[in-house]
Every structure is written in C-alpha cells, then in structure tokens.
Design a protein around this motif. Sequence first.
Motif, PDB file in Angstrom:
ATOM      1  N   ASN A 186      38.100  41.147  54.473  1.00  0.00           N
ATOM      2  CA  ASN A 186      37.419  42.553  53.524  1.00  0.00           C
ATOM      3  C   ASN A 186      38.272  42.352  52.084  1.00  0.00           C
ATOM      4  N   THR A 187      39.703  42.896  52.476  1.00  0.00           N
ATOM      5  CA  THR A 187      40.379  43.183  51.680  1.00  0.00           C
ATOM      6  C   THR A 187      41.035  42.250  50.685  1.00  0.00           C
ATOM      7  N   THR A 188      41.262  41.132  50.912  1.00  0.00           N
ATOM      8  CA  THR A 188      41.190  40.005  50.193  1.00  0.00           C
ATOM      9  C   THR A 188      40.506  39.967  49.459  1.00  0.00           C
ATOM     10  N   SER A 189      39.363  39.474  49.976  1.00  0.00           N
ATOM     11  CA  SER A 189      37.544  39.354  49.271  1.00  0.00           C
ATOM     12  C   SER A 189      37.792  39.850  48.169  1.00  0.00           C
ATOM     13  N   MET A 190      38.539  41.317  47.798  1.00  0.00           N
ATOM     14  CA  MET A 190      37.649  42.493  47.577  1.00  0.00           C
ATOM     15  C   MET A 190      39.010  42.756  46.468  1.00  0.00           C
ATOM     16  N   LEU A 191      40.354  42.208  46.878  1.00  0.00           N
ATOM     17  CA  LEU A 191      41.587  42.259  45.499  1.00  0.00           C
ATOM     18  C   LEU A 191      40.835  40.749  44.844  1.00  0.00           C
ATOM     19  N   GLN A 192      40.816  39.987  45.480  1.00  0.00           N
ATOM     20  CA  GLN A 192      40.233  38.875  44.861  1.00  0.00           C
ATOM     21  C   GLN A 192      39.191  38.914  43.475  1.00  0.00           C
ATOM     22  N   LEU A 194      39.052  41.384  41.811  1.00  0.00           N
ATOM     23  CA  LEU A 194      38.925  42.829  41.266  1.00  0.00           C
ATOM     24  C   LEU A 194      39.455  42.277  39.952  1.00  0.00           C
ATOM     25  N   LEU A 195      40.526  40.920  40.286  1.00  0.00           N
ATOM     26  CA  LEU A 195      41.505  40.248  39.504  1.00  0.00           C
ATOM     27  C   LEU A 195      40.957  39.113  38.988  1.00  0.00           C
ATOM     28  N   THR A 196      40.373  38.573  39.269  1.00  0.00           N
ATOM     29  CA  THR A 196      39.487  37.572  39.129  1.00  0.00           C
ATOM     30  C   THR A 196      38.565  38.340  37.572  1.00  0.00           C
ATOM     31  N   SER A 197      37.986  39.347  37.751  1.00  0.00           N
ATOM     32  CA  SER A 197      37.756  40.121  36.762  1.00  0.00           C
ATOM     33  C   SER A 197      37.749  40.320  35.893  1.00  0.00           C
ATOM     34  N   LEU A 198      39.390  40.311  35.638  1.00  0.00           N
ATOM     35  CA  LEU A 198      40.506  40.559  35.104  1.00  0.00           C
ATOM     36  C   LEU A 198      41.398  39.559  34.634  1.00  0.00           C
ATOM     37  N   GLY A 199      40.594  38.493  34.928  1.00  0.00           N
ATOM     38  CA  GLY A 199      40.982  37.444  34.039  1.00  0.00           C
ATOM     39  C   GLY A 199      42.002  36.091  34.797  1.00  0.00           C
ATOM     40  N   PHE A 200      42.281  36.769  36.121  1.00  0.00           N
ATOM     41  CA  PHE A 200      42.980  35.692  36.963  1.00  0.00           C
ATOM     42  C   PHE A 200      42.585  34.092  37.574  1.00  0.00           C
ATOM     43  N   LYS A 201      42.707  33.432  37.521  1.00  0.00           N
ATOM     44  CA  LYS A 201      41.890  32.701  38.291  1.00  0.00           C
ATOM     45  C   LYS A 201      42.389  31.975  39.781  1.00  0.00           C
ATOM     46  N   GLU A 202      43.480  32.188  39.738  1.00  0.00           N
ATOM     47  CA  GLU A 202      44.032  31.919  41.531  1.00  0.00           C
ATOM     48  C   GLU A 202      44.741  33.686  41.877  1.00  0.00           C
ATOM     49  N   VAL A 203      44.426  33.083  43.393  1.00  0.00           N
ATOM     50  CA  VAL A 203      44.629  34.933  43.708  1.00  0.00           C
ATOM     51  C   VAL A 203      44.659  34.721  45.206  1.00  0.00           C
ATOM     52  N   THR A 204      45.779  34.909  44.938  1.00  0.00           N
ATOM     53  CA  THR A 204      46.619  34.721  46.812  1.00  0.00           C
ATOM     54  C   THR A 204      47.307  36.580  47.870  1.00  0.00           C
ATOM     55  N   VAL A 205      46.631  36.155  48.451  1.00  0.00           N
ATOM     56  CA  VAL A 205      47.028  37.444  49.594  1.00  0.00           C
ATOM     57  C   VAL A 205      47.828  37.343  50.488  1.00  0.00           C
ATOM     58  N   VAL A 206      48.967  37.145  51.101  1.00  0.00           N
ATOM     59  CA  VAL A 206      49.608  37.380  52.062  1.00  0.00           C
ATOM     60  C   VAL A 206      49.543  39.060  52.645  1.00  0.00           C
ATOM     61  N   TYR A 207      50.040  38.496  54.331  1.00  0.00           N
ATOM     62  CA  TYR A 207      50.140  40.097  55.127  1.00  0.00           C
ATOM     63  C   TYR A 207      51.230  40.409  55.551  1.00  0.00           C
ATOM     64  N   GLY A 208      51.895  41.579  56.090  1.00  0.00           N
ATOM     65  CA  GLY A 208      53.035  40.976  57.030  1.00  0.00           C
ATOM     66  C   GLY A 208      54.343  41.004  55.504  1.00  0.00           C
ATOM     67  N   SER A 209      55.341  41.212  56.303  1.00  0.00           N
ATOM     68  CA  SER A 209      57.018  41.300  55.263  1.00  0.00           C
ATOM     69  C   SER A 209      57.420  40.034  55.124  1.00  0.00           C
ATOM     70  N   ALA A 210      57.960  39.625  54.662  1.00  0.00           N
ATOM     71  CA  ALA A 210      58.475  38.543  53.593  1.00  0.00           C
ATOM     72  C   ALA A 210      59.452  38.501  54.488  1.00  0.00           C
ATOM     73  N   GLY A 211      59.821  36.779  54.472  1.00  0.00           N
ATOM     74  CA  GLY A 211      60.933  36.351  55.340  1.00  0.00           C
ATOM     75  C   GLY A 211      60.529  35.931  57.301  1.00  0.00           C
TER      76      GLY A 211
END
Length: 211
Positions: A186-192, A194-211
């Motif tokens: 649900n968080t991914t859907s919300m952010l996608q 929101l950012l799509t409405s601001l003009g972004f065409k591709e939004v990727t959300v990743v969970y967890g620490s890097a590495g």
Amino acid sequence: MPWWIKLPAGLVALVVLLGIGSRLDLVPGFDDVFGEKTEDRTGPTLLKSIQDLSRYQAASGNFQVVVDLEKDAKFLPDTIKGSRTLYVGAGSVGSYVDLGGIGDENVKVNKERTTATLRLPHAQLGKATLDADRSYAVSKQRGLLDRLGDFFSDNPADERAVNKLAAQHIQNAAKDSGLTERAEKNTTSMLQGLLTSLGFKEVTVVYGSAG
C-alpha cells in the motif's frame, strides 16, 4: 433487653442485611428506593505532550481470540480456591512504514526528473489494541475464597490478566497475517501515485537496507 437497646440493634441488622442483599442482587430494586443516580464528576483532561508522527499507517487487521484462562491452587480443590475465565478479546493491529529517517541518500532521481527510486525501511507492526465494545467475558468460574475476595474487593473479577493475554495472542497472530507485506504494498502504491502526479513516469520503491 430494654427496647432502647433492641431498636438500634435491629436497625443496624436491617441496614447490614440490605447492604449484603444489594451486593448479591437478593433485593431487586434496592437502588431505586434511595434514588441512586450516576454523575460524571471527572475533571478537565490535561494535555501531557504532543508528538510529531512520521509513520505512514498503511494497513490494519482486525482479530478475535477466545481466551481460556485457568488458575489453580496447590492442595486445594477448585471449588475452594481457583478460577477459570472464558473471554472473547477483539482488537486490531496496525502496520506502518516509518518515513522519519528518510534522507537524500534514500532517494535517487535522474536529471530529467522522470524516474525515481526510493529505499524505505521494512514495515513494522504497531501494538495490539483491544476494542472494549467488542470484548467481553463469556463465563467466570471462581472458588469460594475467590468469590469472598471479589465481594470485599473494590474491583471484583479483575479482567486485566485476560485483557493482557488476549492482546498478546492478537499480537502474535498479526505477525503471521501478512500485514507488513500489505503495508509495504500500500505504501508503494501511495508513493507511486503521488510522484506520478508530480510528473514522474517511473517510480521504484525498495524496502530494506542497502547492500
């Protein structure tokens, strides 16, 4: 015994019997005789603190559990000392994503501002909260000593133990319910959205620490 001694003694005995009868519901309508009424004399509610929230509450689950709590005493039969309570506990657990620690290193945007990648912490579970309107005791069995204790206690048949146990069971059930996965989705859907409405065409959300 003179009458001036019998009369006060009789009045005292009558008051005691009426008091016991009212506690044991042996005298129906006893409260109405004295016109008992309830008044809320609670003082003003004080604001102790305010906290800014940075959590996105993304999912919530409703649960119900039947708690069967039995307490026994050593060397005494249940009819003398012991209790058993059947209690239906209904409550909810929320799942959230903490956005408070998100910094520039967690967000990557291309020069054209058409694609964005966000790295977020995994969703977490909140504490189980019981619903008092939907939680109730089905049955209570108490030994003689427990009944006497309830009679003289200011808080008979205390349900704090079953409330705590019900909350623990609901909390454990929430861990295996998939709530955190639903919250991340649900968080991914919300952010996608929101950012799509601001003009972004591709939004990727990743969970967890890097590495």
